[in-house]
Design an enzyme around this catalytic site. Structure first.
Site, PDB file in Angstrom:
ATOM      1  CG  ASP A   1       3.842  -0.269  -6.649  1.00  0.00           C
ATOM      2  OD1 ASP A   1       2.851   0.134  -6.008  1.00  0.00           O
ATOM      3  OD2 ASP A   1       4.254  -1.435  -6.631  1.00  0.00           O
TER       4      ASP A   1
ATOM      5  CG  HIS B   1       1.129  -0.890  -3.296  1.00  0.00           C
ATOM      6  ND1 HIS B   1       1.182  -0.976  -4.665  1.00  0.00           N
ATOM      7  CD2 HIS B   1      -0.085  -1.373  -2.924  1.00  0.00           C
ATOM      8  CE1 HIS B   1       0.038  -1.507  -5.111  1.00  0.00           C
ATOM      9  NE2 HIS B   1      -0.746  -1.746  -4.076  1.00  0.00           N
TER      10      HIS B   1
END
Lengths: 139, 506
Positions: free
Chosen positions: A12, A14
């Site tokens: 991920d 983000h």
């Protein structure tokens, strides 16, 4: 000062929420080791051992949280971090799973607290301070 | 630039450098000339193992410096010297997490010119303590925990060490919050404190531990075999030879714009030293870095890779590579095993130039040493698949930008063709997804006159002159040499370009 390890698990990327969390926890008086994005379970654990962290704060936004987060508790025990607190938060699963079901799932995996994407950070810190207080006797 | 002309009178512009190796003592007399040194004369004499000053002064005599242990000569030029000290100071490293503090502790020891004889993560158990007691390293570098981080492991490891028969020096470079406690626990030991090698998570702090190791080197090594008399006589401390070379590597990187990405391979009978000067990670390379960011100047030492004393361990490491190679010449492995057996009995053996088999065996040994040393020094990339497509994850140091490699040490100094012929590459199946970050396009140079260690002695005080002279002294052997790293041995046969073998790394 209480040491905490922070990071976004799995693949991920983000990074915005991660920066906000870092700023917030630093402001709340914690010593934060922020591992950033794309952090593996092993990296969380290695950092927690070296820094003697009391809690690992795991984020996941991209929907694969369930598979990324599974087994972290077991690995922690294996590596001698029996008493560490595990917090997890974000968009933990894809689709329309009700929040309480998500929470149940992650509690079962051995996480101490489970948060959705829109939780209040003040509340998280309040819970954390309480949990740390309660864990004191274990150390 | 480096010339040799006859001169009898030693002047105040002269600099003398001596390197006391385990077998040979080498000396050189240089004259300073603005931004470089001019080599006036050099000499090589056998090391006087029982009393080092004898060989030392003999080597000086041969470069026209007539001095002895006594005397009050006013125009004695400055003398710098290094000592290999039995192949380097032996250091055991104790850290916490293998990829974090233990790895950094190894880097610190290597960059101080030491040899790492043992490395232990987490808690020292009875077997570990037994190994330390048996090996009795000169130094134990005790690390673990960030400042304010983990205390438990260093505390418990200190207790285990306090109860042991370890007699060497302990350098503590762990969590600084427990220094007072460690001092109490290890009060009976020779204990010294350094700054934490990882004060904050992922942050490297090698320099203080490095200089502590050097300090201990001086205390422990200088007192033996007459080195202390040399210190008194010339008023200067020796440096460990590998540290001298490391200083030179750093000086070249600092003063030579055309030498910003280079490596040095120093291969001897017992060990292979690999030095690199290049950025560890290039953000534009499209990879994501995992683990610690390694330093720009890095040294690793492989105690099991060498041409003579370590030939046996090279054989066991690269047996199948040797077998494949020898098959091309219709030779069997047992012939090479016999040769290595011979080397065990006579480590100073040099092959007869007319004996093609022995020349080949040495060449294969050298290749296995270089390839394995480079494999352990270099990082790797691994492709991982993510929701947003494949991503390359890098671990360790990226050597791909290295465009110059220097060969040094007996075998490499004398041979032209070490990186020149094709070798099959064997990769064990487990690591086949990991691609080593090797140099791929470089020029190959040789330190044929063995000047680098001697210039290394001068590098701390005269970095600019040492760097320029070191570069000028090299002989270019191959320009723009290309390496292909291949995974399939079948692809290599008949390939005229060279390939760095990966050996059977177990």
């Amino acid at each position: 000062m209480i040491n905490v390890v922070l990071g976004v698990i799995g693949f991920d990327c983000h990074s915005v929420g991660n920066k906000i969390l870092e700023a917030f926890f630093v402001e709340s008086g914690f010593k934060v080791t922020n591992l950033g994005v794309m952090v593996s379970q092993e990296e969380f654990i290695d950092a927690a051992i070296e820094t003697d962290a009391r809690v690992i704060l795991v984020s996941s936004l991209y929907g694969h949280g369930e598979i990324d987060c599974a087994g972290l508790r077991e690995k922690c025990i294996e590596k001698g971090l029996e008493n560490i607190l595990l917090y997890v938060g974000g968009n933990l699963v894809v689709g329309k799973t009700p929040p309480d079901e998500v929470e149940r799932k992650f509690l079962k995996m051995g996480y101490d607290r489970v948060f959705g994407p829109d939780c209040e950070l003040e509340k998280v810190v309040e819970l954390l301070n309480g949990d740390l207080e309660a864990k004191k006797d274990c150390d | 630039m480096v010339t040799s002309r006859q001169k009898k009178i030693v002047t105040e512009k002269d600099f003398i450098s001596v390197d006391i190796g385990s077998t040979w003592t080498k000396a050189a007399r240089f004259v300073a000339d603005n931004d470089h040194f001019i080599l006036e004369k050099r000499s090589v004499v056998p090391t006087s193992v029982d009393y080092l000053p004898n060989g030392f002064f003999e080597a000086l005599k041969q470069v026209d410096v007539n001095v002895g242990l006594q005397g009050n000569d006013q125009n004695l030029p400055p003398v710098f010297f290094s000592s290999s000290a039995r192949g380097g100071l032996r250091v055991a490293v104790v850290g916490l997490v293998p990829e974090m503090t233990l790895h950094i502790a190894r880097l610190a020891a290597f960059s101080a010119g030491a040899r790492v004889c043992a490395a232990f993560p987490y808690r020292l158990n009875k077997r570990n303590i037994g190994q330390i007691e048996q090996e009795q390293p000169d130094i134990l570098l005790l690390c673990g925990g960030t400042n304010g981080g983990n205390e438990r492991y260093v505390r418990e490891n200190s207790m285990a060490l306090a109860a042991s028969n370890f007699e060497g020096t302990i350098i503590y470079a762990g969590n600084n919050q427990v220094e007072d406690e460690i001092a109490e626990i290890l009060a009976e030991k020779d204990l010294r404190f350094s700054e934490n090698i990882m004060p904050d998570f992922g942050q490297l702090n090698l320099e203080p531990a490095r200089s502590k190791i050097r300090e201990v080197f001086l205390d422990r090594i200088v007192s033996g075999k007459g080195l202390d008399t040399l210190v008194t006589r010339f008023g200067i401390q020796p440096v460990p030879t590998p540290l001298a070379v490391f200083n030179l590597v750093e000086a070249i990187g600092k003063y030579r714009d055309d030498w910003q990405n280079f490596a040095l391979i120093d291969m001897g009978g017992a060990t292979t030293d690999f030095y690199s000067f290049s950025d560890s990670y290039h953000p534009d390379s499209g990879t994501v870095l995992k683990g610690v960011l390694e330093p720009k100047a890095k040294r690793t030492v492989e105690g099991d890779l060498g041409m003579r004393v370590s030939a046996n361990s090279v054989l066991s490491l690269a047996e199948s590579m040797f077998e494949n190679e020898l098959a091309q010449y219709d030779l069997k492995l047992n012939l090479m095993s016999e040769y290595i057996e011979k080397l065990n009995h006579n480590p100073s053996h040099l092959p007869d130039r007319k004996n093609a088999n022995e020349m080949l065996f040495d060449q294969l040994l050298a290749k296995a040493c270089i390839n394995n040393a480079m494999l352990r020094h270099a990082g790797s990339v691994e492709e991982v698949f993510t929701t947003s497509g494949p991503v390359l994850a890098q671990r360790g140091k990226d050597l791909r930008k290295i465009d110059k490699i220097v060969g040094s040490g007996g075998y490499l100094a004398a041979s032209d063709h070490i990186l020149n012929s094709s070798v099959s590459l064997q990769q064990d199946s487990e690591s086949s997804l990991k691609k080593p970050l090797f140099p791929t396009d470089f020029s190959y140079y040789v330190d044929a006159d063995y000047l680098w260690p001697l210039l290394g002695n001068l590098a701390a005080a005269y970095p600019l002159q040492s760097a320029n002279t070191a570069v000028a002294s090299l002989k270019l052997k191959q320009n723009n040499h290309k390496i292909k790293v291949l995974n399939n041995p079948a692809l290599v046969n008949g390939n005229c370009c060279s390939t760095i073998t990966q050996g059977a790394h177990s």
